[in-house]
Design a protein around this motif. Sequence first.
Motif, PDB file in Angstrom:
ATOM      1  N   ALA A 173     -19.571   2.983   3.197  1.00  0.00           N
ATOM      2  CA  ALA A 173     -20.406   3.161   2.011  1.00  0.00           C
ATOM      3  C   ALA A 173     -20.946   1.828   1.505  1.00  0.00           C
ATOM      4  O   ALA A 173     -22.034   1.769   0.925  1.00  0.00           O
ATOM      5  N   HIS A 174     -20.200   0.753   1.717  1.00  0.00           N
ATOM      6  CA  HIS A 174     -20.637  -0.563   1.259  1.00  0.00           C
ATOM      7  C   HIS A 174     -21.699  -1.154   2.180  1.00  0.00           C
ATOM      8  O   HIS A 174     -22.573  -1.903   1.726  1.00  0.00           O
ATOM      9  N   MET A 175     -21.655  -0.832   3.474  1.00  0.00           N
ATOM     10  CA  MET A 175     -22.531  -1.479   4.448  1.00  0.00           C
ATOM     11  C   MET A 175     -23.868  -0.768   4.623  1.00  0.00           C
ATOM     12  O   MET A 175     -24.862  -1.417   4.952  1.00  0.00           O
ATOM     13  N   ILE A 176     -23.916   0.559   4.422  1.00  0.00           N
ATOM     14  CA  ILE A 176     -25.151   1.299   4.681  1.00  0.00           C
ATOM     15  C   ILE A 176     -26.263   0.778   3.759  1.00  0.00           C
ATOM     16  O   ILE A 176     -26.110   0.699   2.542  1.00  0.00           O
ATOM     17  N   GLY A 177     -27.397   0.415   4.373  1.00  0.00           N
ATOM     18  CA  GLY A 177     -28.552  -0.063   3.623  1.00  0.00           C
ATOM     19  C   GLY A 177     -28.540  -1.539   3.324  1.00  0.00           C
ATOM     20  O   GLY A 177     -29.487  -2.046   2.722  1.00  0.00           O
ATOM     21  N   ARG A 178     -27.467  -2.263   3.720  1.00  0.00           N
ATOM     22  CA  ARG A 178     -27.382  -3.687   3.424  1.00  0.00           C
ATOM     23  C   ARG A 178     -27.620  -4.514   4.691  1.00  0.00           C
ATOM     24  O   ARG A 178     -27.389  -4.026   5.795  1.00  0.00           O
ATOM     25  N   PRO A 179     -28.073  -5.766   4.518  1.00  0.00           N
ATOM     26  CA  PRO A 179     -28.322  -6.609   5.697  1.00  0.00           C
ATOM     27  C   PRO A 179     -27.030  -6.903   6.446  1.00  0.00           C
ATOM     28  O   PRO A 179     -26.057  -7.377   5.868  1.00  0.00           O
ATOM     29  N   MET A 180     -27.015  -6.612   7.744  1.00  0.00           N
ATOM     30  CA  MET A 180     -25.821  -6.823   8.552  1.00  0.00           C
ATOM     31  C   MET A 180     -25.458  -8.311   8.625  1.00  0.00           C
ATOM     32  O   MET A 180     -24.289  -8.680   8.564  1.00  0.00           O
ATOM     33  N   ALA A 181     -26.485  -9.191   8.725  1.00  0.00           N
ATOM     34  CA  ALA A 181     -26.214 -10.614   8.927  1.00  0.00           C
ATOM     35  C   ALA A 181     -25.447 -11.225   7.771  1.00  0.00           C
ATOM     36  O   ALA A 181     -24.660 -12.152   7.955  1.00  0.00           O
TER      37      ALA A 181
END
Length: 513
Positions: free
Chosen positions: A393-401
């Motif tokens: 839930a924290h990672m979806i939609g956020r820049p992976m780098a």
Amino acid sequence: MFLVWQSSNYLVDSNEHALIQRARETTTLFATLVKDAVIATDVATLEAMVEQVAAIPEVTYVRIRDQQGVLAEQGHVSALAKPFALDIDLKSATDGVFDSAATIDNAGYAFGTVELGLSTAKLSMLINHAHVRLFMIATMELAVVALVSWLLGLYLTRLLTQLQKAANGLAQGDLDVRIPVKGRDELASTARAFNEMARQLAAEQSNLQQSLSLSNELSEKFANSEVYLRTVLESVSDGIITIGLSGVIQRVNPAAERLFGYPSGTLRGDSFGKLLSDPFKTYYLNKLEQFDPDIHSEWVTEARECLGLKQGGSKFPMDLSIAVMNVEGEYHFVGLVRDLTDHWRLRAEAERNETLKSAISDASLDALVTINMEGSVVEYSPAAERIFGWPRAHMIGRPMADFLIPEELRKAHHKGMEQFQMHGVGKLVGHRTETEALRRSGERFPIELSLIATEVNGVRLATASIRDISERKANERALREAKDQAERASQAKSRFLSHMSHEIRSPLNAVLG
């Protein structure tokens, strides 16, 4: 409490190990230093060396024995008066002194013993202070958690209250109700979904009103035109059924007769429930019998999926919506029926594919991370949660780098993404390579990376299969260290044999031995 208990045990064990190791090393070293003096029975030298060791603050007493008795001793009188008992761990040192001993030997012959006692008071005091500190930290953490929970409760209650008021307004028919939304959390997403639902309901209501108005106009204008009505009914592809208040079928168009498998003209006069499977049959027949034009009925004009019943008794999914019409003061119902067999089949196939994809992602031991052309995460597998520590839930939609790539490697990552955006290819696409990644705790660890480029509905995506190879790298380092240690041990053995060969040839050393 569990963390405090674990930390306390670790602190006690590590300090106990350090104390035991220190006592053994000190005793062994001292036994080596006094060996020559014990062999020569040089009491003066022994007393001087004992006095130096006893001057160390943590040393409670020190004693040197030979076969005849005590050669030299120094320390607290009470400690020297007690009979010596070797301690193996901190629990056995009940008198506050850890007793350690080492044998003085030469060429395999024991000349005496060194006995040494180290005070455990300082260690006990350190452990007690550490316990107090740990409990203070745990108490402060609980207070902070309580405060944050209280503030979060206020925040959640505020937005939930707005949702409740808006829902009540929508239930009372106010389709223009909207909720001011700020933030990107779950409640904000729910509020946006509510606003979108209200907007769609308003649009559907407007469309429905327009459709009803058009139907009423057509009914008034062409009530006496049987030819026109028959042409309309026969031209539409959806099934249309006219029903009376008693639930009796008055008219059925050819599309409905083909849909239910009945010959032309055989359904007129039958009950509408003949075309429905339970429990939908009971529901609609009761609604038709209890219809009151003065009371708003939610089931009228609403479309819902239900199960139809063909002539042979087979069931099929269909979409049924019913509208009410008033013809010269007499109420009738018009049912619109659409076959959903293909729709259900496609939906089941889509659900099966999605379930299969989720099962493969969940079962994979490697982390699977999918990003779009902007570098934002669109898929994040459970294995990725375990490896990197960030929840999905924290990672979806956020820049992976910003979360998974070390800072010095991000420039190369962005450069590769630009090349992938322009040409759809990259240096790492279709290849396996070893690099480093970043955990949530800030720890850098080695990984094996494989990139696959895909395109879904015209959108380019990149899926990374990531494997944590920390254990493999650690094993490789351990093998190299073991090899180096073996080589050093071999060199030490050669030097030892060289020195022993020289000493054995010396006549004086032979006499002394």
